[in-house]
Design a protein around this motif. Sequence first.
Motif, PDB file in Angstrom:
ATOM      1  N   ASP A 381      23.194  80.824  63.496  1.00  0.00           N
ATOM      2  CA  ASP A 381      23.838  81.781  64.408  1.00  0.00           C
ATOM      3  C   ASP A 381      23.326  83.178  64.097  1.00  0.00           C
ATOM      4  OD1 ASP A 381      25.731  83.270  62.540  1.00  0.00           O
ATOM      5  OD2 ASP A 381      26.417  81.205  62.218  1.00  0.00           O
ATOM      6  N   ASP A 382      23.630  84.106  64.988  1.00  0.00           N
ATOM      7  CA  ASP A 382      23.203  85.499  64.785  1.00  0.00           C
ATOM      8  C   ASP A 382      24.377  86.382  64.398  1.00  0.00           C
ATOM      9  OD1 ASP A 382      24.550  85.436  67.167  1.00  0.00           O
ATOM     10  OD2 ASP A 382      23.086  86.608  68.289  1.00  0.00           O
ATOM     11  N   GLY A 383      25.361  85.767  63.721  1.00  0.00           N
ATOM     12  CA  GLY A 383      26.538  86.519  63.293  1.00  0.00           C
ATOM     13  C   GLY A 383      26.284  87.342  62.045  1.00  0.00           C
ATOM     14  N   PRO A 384      27.361  87.779  61.390  1.00  0.00           N
ATOM     15  CA  PRO A 384      27.221  88.643  60.214  1.00  0.00           C
ATOM     16  C   PRO A 384      26.666  87.917  58.989  1.00  0.00           C
ATOM     17  CG  PRO A 384      29.512  88.064  60.566  1.00  0.00           C
ATOM     18  CD  PRO A 384      28.770  87.575  61.760  1.00  0.00           C
ATOM     19  N   GLY A 385      26.745  86.592  58.960  1.00  0.00           N
ATOM     20  CA  GLY A 385      26.237  85.842  57.816  1.00  0.00           C
ATOM     21  C   GLY A 385      27.145  85.951  56.608  1.00  0.00           C
ATOM     22  N   LEU A 386      26.714  85.370  55.494  1.00  0.00           N
ATOM     23  CA  LEU A 386      27.500  85.365  54.261  1.00  0.00           C
ATOM     24  C   LEU A 386      26.608  85.711  53.077  1.00  0.00           C
ATOM     25  CD1 LEU A 386      29.542  82.041  54.706  1.00  0.00           C
ATOM     26  CD2 LEU A 386      30.352  84.373  55.125  1.00  0.00           C
ATOM     27  N   SER A 387      27.189  86.371  52.105  1.00  0.00           N
ATOM     28  CA  SER A 387      26.464  86.613  50.863  1.00  0.00           C
ATOM     29  C   SER A 387      26.419  85.316  50.052  1.00  0.00           C
ATOM     30  CB  SER A 387      27.145  87.713  50.055  1.00  0.00           C
ATOM     31  OG  SER A 387      28.437  87.274  49.628  1.00  0.00           O
ATOM     32  N   LYS A 392      29.401  80.097  48.465  1.00  0.00           N
ATOM     33  CA  LYS A 392      30.053  79.175  47.542  1.00  0.00           C
ATOM     34  C   LYS A 392      31.533  79.033  47.865  1.00  0.00           C
ATOM     35  CE  LYS A 392      26.820  80.115  43.758  1.00  0.00           C
ATOM     36  NZ  LYS A 392      26.682  80.625  42.367  1.00  0.00           N
ATOM     37  N   LEU A 393      32.190  80.156  48.186  1.00  0.00           N
ATOM     38  CA  LEU A 393      33.613  80.106  48.513  1.00  0.00           C
ATOM     39  C   LEU A 393      33.857  79.374  49.831  1.00  0.00           C
ATOM     40  CD1 LEU A 393      34.705  83.744  47.525  1.00  0.00           C
ATOM     41  CD2 LEU A 393      35.182  81.619  46.294  1.00  0.00           C
ATOM     42  N   ALA A 394      32.902  79.505  50.763  1.00  0.00           N
ATOM     43  CA  ALA A 394      33.092  78.916  52.097  1.00  0.00           C
ATOM     44  C   ALA A 394      33.162  77.394  52.053  1.00  0.00           C
ATOM     45  CB  ALA A 394      31.963  79.352  53.027  1.00  0.00           C
ATOM     46  N   LEU A 395      32.572  76.777  51.017  1.00  0.00           N
ATOM     47  CA  LEU A 395      32.559  75.317  50.926  1.00  0.00           C
ATOM     48  C   LEU A 395      33.808  74.767  50.249  1.00  0.00           C
ATOM     49  CD1 LEU A 395      28.831  74.678  49.968  1.00  0.00           C
ATOM     50  CD2 LEU A 395      29.920  74.429  52.198  1.00  0.00           C
ATOM     51  N   LYS A 396      34.671  75.654  49.727  1.00  0.00           N
ATOM     52  CA  LYS A 396      35.900  75.185  49.101  1.00  0.00           C
ATOM     53  C   LYS A 396      36.944  74.848  50.154  1.00  0.00           C
ATOM     54  CE  LYS A 396      35.328  77.640  44.727  1.00  0.00           C
ATOM     55  NZ  LYS A 396      35.945  78.594  43.772  1.00  0.00           N
ATOM     56  N   ARG A 397      37.677  73.777  49.907  1.00  0.00           N
ATOM     57  CA  ARG A 397      38.641  73.270  50.881  1.00  0.00           C
ATOM     58  C   ARG A 397      39.744  74.285  51.160  1.00  0.00           C
ATOM     59  NH1 ARG A 397      39.806  68.931  53.274  1.00  0.00           N
ATOM     60  NH2 ARG A 397      38.068  67.893  52.243  1.00  0.00           N
ATOM     61  N   GLY A 398      39.912  74.585  52.445  1.00  0.00           N
ATOM     62  CA  GLY A 398      41.007  75.450  52.880  1.00  0.00           C
ATOM     63  C   GLY A 398      40.772  76.919  52.617  1.00  0.00           C
ATOM     64  N   ARG A 399      39.585  77.284  52.133  1.00  0.00           N
ATOM     65  CA  ARG A 399      39.326  78.687  51.822  1.00  0.00           C
ATOM     66  C   ARG A 399      38.779  79.390  53.056  1.00  0.00           C
ATOM     67  NH1 ARG A 399      38.957  81.517  47.008  1.00  0.00           N
ATOM     68  NH2 ARG A 399      38.936  83.724  47.565  1.00  0.00           N
ATOM     69  N   ARG A 400      39.455  80.421  53.498  1.00  0.00           N
ATOM     70  CA  ARG A 400      39.036  81.172  54.676  1.00  0.00           C
ATOM     71  C   ARG A 400      38.634  82.572  54.234  1.00  0.00           C
ATOM     72  NH1 ARG A 400      43.764  81.086  58.828  1.00  0.00           N
ATOM     73  NH2 ARG A 400      42.167  82.116  60.087  1.00  0.00           N
ATOM     74  N   LEU A 401      37.421  82.972  54.647  1.00  0.00           N
ATOM     75  CA  LEU A 401      36.928  84.300  54.266  1.00  0.00           C
ATOM     76  C   LEU A 401      37.476  85.397  55.157  1.00  0.00           C
ATOM     77  CD1 LEU A 401      33.213  83.372  53.534  1.00  0.00           C
ATOM     78  CD2 LEU A 401      35.109  83.566  51.924  1.00  0.00           C
ATOM     79  N   ASP A 402      37.942  85.051  56.360  1.00  0.00           N
ATOM     80  CA  ASP A 402      38.509  86.027  57.300  1.00  0.00           C
ATOM     81  C   ASP A 402      39.779  85.431  57.880  1.00  0.00           C
ATOM     82  OD1 ASP A 402      39.146  87.893  59.141  1.00  0.00           O
ATOM     83  OD2 ASP A 402      37.194  87.920  60.150  1.00  0.00           O
ATOM     84  N   GLU A 403      40.934  85.910  57.438  1.00  0.00           N
ATOM     85  CA  GLU A 403      42.213  85.362  57.882  1.00  0.00           C
ATOM     86  C   GLU A 403      42.515  85.707  59.340  1.00  0.00           C
ATOM     87  OE1 GLU A 403      44.013  83.339  56.258  1.00  0.00           O
ATOM     88  OE2 GLU A 403      42.975  83.439  54.342  1.00  0.00           O
ATOM     89  N   LYS A 404      41.765  86.647  59.900  1.00  0.00           N
ATOM     90  CA  LYS A 404      42.022  87.038  61.285  1.00  0.00           C
ATOM     91  C   LYS A 404      41.425  86.032  62.275  1.00  0.00           C
ATOM     92  CE  LYS A 404      42.021  91.980  60.158  1.00  0.00           C
ATOM     93  NZ  LYS A 404      41.378  93.300  60.433  1.00  0.00           N
ATOM     94  N   THR A 405      40.439  85.295  61.822  1.00  0.00           N
ATOM     95  CA  THR A 405      39.802  84.325  62.710  1.00  0.00           C
ATOM     96  C   THR A 405      40.569  83.024  62.671  1.00  0.00           C
ATOM     97  OG1 THR A 405      37.666  85.338  62.258  1.00  0.00           O
ATOM     98  CG2 THR A 405      37.647  83.134  63.236  1.00  0.00           C
ATOM     99  N   PRO A 406      40.885  82.405  63.820  1.00  0.00           N
ATOM    100  CA  PRO A 406      41.648  81.154  63.818  1.00  0.00           C
ATOM    101  C   PRO A 406      40.890  80.046  63.094  1.00  0.00           C
ATOM    102  CG  PRO A 406      41.580  82.146  66.013  1.00  0.00           C
ATOM    103  CD  PRO A 406      40.616  82.911  65.177  1.00  0.00           C
ATOM    104  N   GLY A 407      41.690  79.176  62.460  1.00  0.00           N
ATOM    105  CA  GLY A 407      41.091  78.016  61.788  1.00  0.00           C
ATOM    106  C   GLY A 407      41.857  77.665  60.541  1.00  0.00           C
ATOM    107  N   LEU A 428      24.101  76.242  52.514  1.00  0.00           N
ATOM    108  CA  LEU A 428      24.182  77.409  53.386  1.00  0.00           C
ATOM    109  C   LEU A 428      23.079  78.383  53.000  1.00  0.00           C
ATOM    110  CD1 LEU A 428      28.062  77.952  53.379  1.00  0.00           C
ATOM    111  CD2 LEU A 428      26.686  76.595  54.980  1.00  0.00           C
ATOM    112  N   GLU A 429      22.369  78.896  54.006  1.00  0.00           N
ATOM    113  CA  GLU A 429      21.282  79.837  53.781  1.00  0.00           C
ATOM    114  C   GLU A 429      21.338  80.936  54.842  1.00  0.00           C
ATOM    115  OE1 GLU A 429      17.624  77.695  53.822  1.00  0.00           O
ATOM    116  OE2 GLU A 429      18.098  76.481  52.044  1.00  0.00           O
ATOM    117  N   THR A 430      20.426  81.874  54.724  1.00  0.00           N
ATOM    118  CA  THR A 430      20.320  82.928  55.727  1.00  0.00           C
ATOM    119  C   THR A 430      19.495  82.422  56.902  1.00  0.00           C
ATOM    120  OG1 THR A 430      20.433  84.644  54.027  1.00  0.00           O
ATOM    121  CG2 THR A 430      19.542  85.279  56.172  1.00  0.00           C
ATOM    122  N   ALA A 431      20.002  82.594  58.101  1.00  0.00           N
ATOM    123  CA  ALA A 431      19.345  82.064  59.300  1.00  0.00           C
ATOM    124  C   ALA A 431      18.213  82.968  59.744  1.00  0.00           C
ATOM    125  CB  ALA A 431      20.365  81.904  60.425  1.00  0.00           C
TER     126      ALA A 431
END
Length: 452
Positions: A381-387, A392-407, A428-431
Amino acid sequence: MRVVGLSSIWAAIALVAAGILISALYRQAAEDGFAALLEAQLYNLVNSVGIDDAGVLTGSPNLGDLQYMQPESGWYWEVLPASRDTRGRLSSPSLGYSAIPSEPLREVPFDVSYQRSYPMKGLAGEDLQVLETEVVLDDENRAARFRVMGNRSELAEDINAFDRQLAAYLGAVAAGTVIVNAAVILLGLRPLRTVRQSLARIRDGRAERLEGEFPTEIAPLAAEMNALIGNNRRIVERARTQVGNLAHSLKTPIAVLTNEADKLGGESGRLVGEQALAMRRQVQHYLDRARMAAQTESVVFRTPVAPVAERLVRVIGKLNPHLKVAFDTNEADDLIFSGERQDLEEILGNLLENAGKWARSEICLVMRPAGPERFEAIVEDDGPGLSEAERKLALKRGRRLDEKTPGSGLGLSIVSDLAQEYQGSLRLETARLGGLAAIVSLPRLNGVDALT
């Protein structure tokens, strides 16, 4: 092929050993025959020579070999005086007036048979073997020295010629042995190849059991494999039944909780409703994992990748009309997922859904082979991406990096778990588009079997 190779190596070793033994035996027999011939000719020479009253050597020996008549043939005989009252000299026509020197007695003495043998160079530089003896010819003790010389170069050439012929014959035997061994072994292993092909058909979902006529040696193996396949199918059915029963038993309590949360209202009702929804998703996730684990332990399904990916791309495009959703089909047409369609849909669906939440204007799905037994699905995607730390945090179960986004924070974790169930992985890599690239590795079927 290892059996053919090992049997061929053993046959080669056996033939080489046999060749060495045969060559050694022939060499020994040839040398013994050569020595016996010289000794016989020496006795013949002794019996053909006499001495007259004046002490002169007499006689016309004929040793029965034309080589003694040919000059410098390497076959010579000679009779010389061995006492002071003996005169004259007799020699073969091949030797004529030439002379072959003798080894000094101190270096090569006579043996108990009053003979001695030693090598010497001939008139033409050939290798000679000299056998000589001394014999008393009359009552006055007048003696003569008898010498017979044989051509050892001819003996060596004869042995070498035999060795060359032996090597040629054994080489032909070795080649024939390898060919026959390979044919016999491959013919004997043909039923196993049939079993392997039948197992491949079962693994690809094109057959349910081993079929065909098998020889007596293979029939018990085929019967056991069919029994194992039948047992695994019963395990699958039992797992599916238990999954269905569990889902049915939990469906009502979760629905009650959801209804009560709606009635309760307020902050407490909202909290109970969210937790009930999380419970439903968690239960469904683990039920799916149990179902998939039971299936991947038994029968491997086959799912064409391109149709599933095209359908999901269309769905994501309709849900996100503001985004451009591209699918690169160049290498996807021939890819066959070695698993169930529902699992592939869940993996790709979660990745595309996650990309749709963060993309600004574009999502790209790429499928490509990653070796003979795996393929990769890449969602960019062409979004903001992740550091790197956020990945690493994004792959943990139930961990959300942005609480404002639904999910629920389960999407990437579910993809990672499903991939691991298929001995795959998610990274996960940089697109290339600037945002996040989610790359999942999954098993695939390859070769002609995958396309039939």
